[in-house]
Design an enzyme around this catalytic site. Structure first.
Site, PDB file in Angstrom:
ATOM      1  N   GLU A  53       0.849  -1.195   0.000  1.00 28.27           N
ATOM      2  CA  GLU A  53       0.000   0.000   0.000  1.00 28.27           C
ATOM      3  C   GLU A  53       0.877   1.234   0.000  1.00 28.27           C
ATOM      4  OE1 GLU A  53      -3.177  -0.272   2.948  1.00 28.27           O
ATOM      5  OE2 GLU A  53      -3.373  -2.399   2.480  1.00 28.27           O
ATOM      6  N   HIS A 107      -9.329   9.231   2.891  1.00 31.71           N
ATOM      7  CA  HIS A 107      -8.900   8.147   2.004  1.00 31.71           C
ATOM      8  C   HIS A 107      -9.123   8.621   0.570  1.00 31.71           C
ATOM      9  CE1 HIS A 107      -8.397   4.335   0.029  1.00 31.71           C
ATOM     10  NE2 HIS A 107      -8.053   3.780   1.176  1.00 31.71           N
ATOM     11  N   ARG A 127      -1.061   8.994   1.576  1.00 30.14           N
ATOM     12  CA  ARG A 127      -2.455   9.385   1.344  1.00 30.14           C
ATOM     13  C   ARG A 127      -2.716  10.880   1.333  1.00 30.14           C
ATOM     14  NH1 ARG A 127      -5.695   4.958   4.793  1.00 30.14           N
ATOM     15  NH2 ARG A 127      -4.999   3.294   3.427  1.00 30.14           N
ATOM     16  N   HIS A 139     -11.709   9.177   6.561  1.00 31.35           N
ATOM     17  CA  HIS A 139     -11.422   7.751   6.722  1.00 31.35           C
ATOM     18  C   HIS A 139     -10.895   7.408   8.116  1.00 31.35           C
ATOM     19  CE1 HIS A 139     -10.200   3.745   5.554  1.00 31.35           C
ATOM     20  NE2 HIS A 139      -8.921   4.000   5.751  1.00 31.35           N
ATOM     21  N   ARG A 154      -1.227   8.748   9.114  1.00 28.58           N
ATOM     22  CA  ARG A 154      -1.086   7.308   9.353  1.00 28.58           C
ATOM     23  C   ARG A 154      -0.660   6.578   8.084  1.00 28.58           C
ATOM     24  NH1 ARG A 154      -4.839   2.796   8.780  1.00 28.58           N
ATOM     25  NH2 ARG A 154      -5.950   4.308   7.529  1.00 28.58           N
TER      26      ARG A 154
END
Ligand code: SIN
Length: 534
Positions: free
Chosen positions: A118, A242, A288, A349, A384
């Site tokens: 990811e 997100h 992100r 998110h 995060r």
């Protein structure tokens, strides 16, 4: 009026991975009462698609995972916490496997895990079960919890407020948490739970925003409860959006996992032109915050209400096997992932801030512990890293249980909890206020406290949310409490805490991006808000 007082050694609020794992560890040492406001599996964990990041492979190392986490966290991670979470991860994964969680293994018969990748990860290190990892974890843990003789679970039970010695006007020199008042939503009864340990594992607050891929339960209850009880709250400005939620009029903001990009999907504009390299050399797999801002900027530039994901180079067979839920959901909306672009937009998110806590759950309020998304331990810093949250929850649950057992807190001997006071409250004939203000809070947060902020927008939002909170407070005292009122009260408070924290940060760092302070300050600092009052 109910005089009932339930007593437990350990009172746990929330039924995602953090709550369930804490319950399983603590149940060997006393009676656990676990409450959850809907069904046990109504939680963020159950929806987690990507998986759980952990170093499980010789090609990877703790140092690399630590480095990736620190880079994503943009200077605000607590390095010791990062090191602890990363290095304690493999033991906790083994435990999940022993509890019955099955992660996908490679098809070559080697028994090695099929690790996903990811954004922001330099290695493949995400354990998964296709795209229903959270569901697999949740169902295995729920089965264990339900069959444990020392754990009592109560569904449809919502905490109204924590009970503290300060609130009870005890002469105890320090404020201390002694339990909570809870509402049984099926019978309407409000009663007290008394416990030396109250552990909040209530998840996040995505519902504070109009668009979110979180389930309906994510109303920031833990943060609101802890703040009203006087606990410190940290870093609430860092709300993670997100980048890729399905954009479709009938889809309720369904998440398209970052793992899809991990398997080669490109972000493109609606004409199919890739754009991420303009924003970051890491392209579609940049962290992100960068990807979400790039999409926001492309949406503004093109005037189209969405961007797209392109994974048309993969076969339908591969996509069905690796992403069964996403494939089926897209198909339901007429999108064939193997042939069509997938329209996506960013949505709220994950909250990197929360109740300020150590990794072993200690908050600034004795007797109160926080684990999982509701806690701010220092792991995530200002942003995060994908799939680090389930890992934090599972490590935190274990460490908190160890800490509680080795250093048990005590309730004052002379504690006397009065029954819940209904006062002059009557049943509401004005429920329209709840529905209206619910939408207003969420719209205001989306429009003014979203991916790109300014001083003016934050000020506007603060004024509006303060007015709304004033109205909600009056309503709360005038009418009998309902779950909707309680959620609205929590949501509006959390909105205000996000705004206040954002106003204090005069820089753009990680997930907090403001046009008024576009650069970084030299000395990174956390935003800590002292606790408030009931
Ligand atoms: C995803 O599957 O993209 C979500 C994973 C995460 O947020 O950790």
């Amino acid at each position: 009026m109910s005089n009932r007082i339930e007593r437990a050694d350990f009172f746990i609020v929330g039924s995602g991975i953090a709550g369930l794992m804490s319950a399983l560890h603590l149940a060997d040492h006393g009676r656990v009462l676990l409450v959850t406001k809907k069904r046990l599996n109504d939680c963020n964990t159950n929806q987690a698609q990507g998986g759980i990041a952990c170093v499980m492979d010789g090609a990877d190392s703790f140092d690399q995972h630590i480095k990736d986490t620190l880079i994503a966290g943009a200077g605000l991670c607590d390095e010791k916490v990062v090191r602890d979470v990363v290095s304690k991860g493999p033991a906790r994964i083994q435990e999940l496997i022993q509890l019955g969680v099955e992660f996908h293994r490679k098809a070559d018969g080697s028994q090695e895990f099929d690790l996903g990748r990811e954004g922001g990860h330099s290695q493949r290190r995400v354990l998964h079960a296709g795209d229903i990892t959270g569901q697999r974890i949740e169902s295995a843990l729920v089965a264990k919890v339900l069959s444990h003789p020392n754990i009592q679970t109560l569904e449809h039970t919502m905490v109204i407020d924590l009970i503290t010695t300060r609130w009870l006007k005890q002469t105890d020199p320090e404020n201390r948490c002694c339990g909570a008042y809870v509402l049984n939503q099926l019978t309407g009864e409000i009663y007290a739970v008394q416990a030396p340990v109250t552990l909040l594992a209530t998840g996040g607050c995505g519902k504070a925003y109009l668009y979110t891929c979180n389930p309906d339960i994510a109303t920031g209850d833990g943060v609101a409860l802890a703040w009203r009880a006087g606990a410190r709250i940290a870093n609430m400005e860092f709300v993670q959006f997100h980048p890729t939620c399905l954009y479709h009029p009938q889809a309720k903001r369904f998440l398209i996992s970052e793992a899809v990009r991990g398997e080669g999907a490109e972000l493109v504009d609606p004409e199919g032109r890739p754009f991420m390299k303009k924003y970051d050399p890491r392209g579609s797999l940049a962290p992100r915050d960068i990807v979400a801002r790039a999409i926001d900027s492309e949406i503004k530039r093109t005037g189209a209400p969405y961007c797209c994901l392109d994974i048309r180079h993969k076969t339908p067979e591969y996509l069905k096997e690796r992403f069964p839920k996403i494939y089926d959901t897209c198909a339901k909306f007429g999108i064939d992932m193997a042939k069509d672009l997938i329209p996506i937009v960013p949505s709220a998110h994950y909250c990197c801030g929360g109740i300020q806590a150590t990794l072993d759950g200690i908050t600034s309020l004795p007797g109160l512990y926080a684990v999982g998304e509701t806690a701010c331990t220092g792991l995530h810093g200002a942003n995060r890293l994908a799939s680090n949250s389930l890992l934090e929850a599972v490590v935190g649950a274990y460490d908190a249980a160890e800490r509680i057992v080795n250093d048990p807190p005590k309730i004052p001997d002379n504690l006397s909890i009065p029954p819940w006071e209904y006062g002059t409250a009557v049943a509401s004939d004005e429920a329209v206020m709840v529905a209206h203000n619910w939408m207003e809070v969420r719209t205001c947060m989306w429009d003014y406290v979203g991916i790109v902020r300014t001083n003016k927008r934050l000020m506007r939002a603060r004024n509006r949310i303060r007015n709304l909170r004033h109205e909600i407070r009056e309503y709360y005292f005038d009418y009998l409490v309902t779950p909707d009122t309680l959620e609205l009260r929590n949501l509006a408070l959390v909105g205000e805490l996000i705004i206040r924290s954002a106003m204090r940060r005069h820089e753009s760092r990680g997930l907090h991006y403001t046009l008024d302070y576009p650069s970084l300050l030299d000395n990174p600092h956390n935003t800590v808000l002292p606790g408030g009052q009931h």
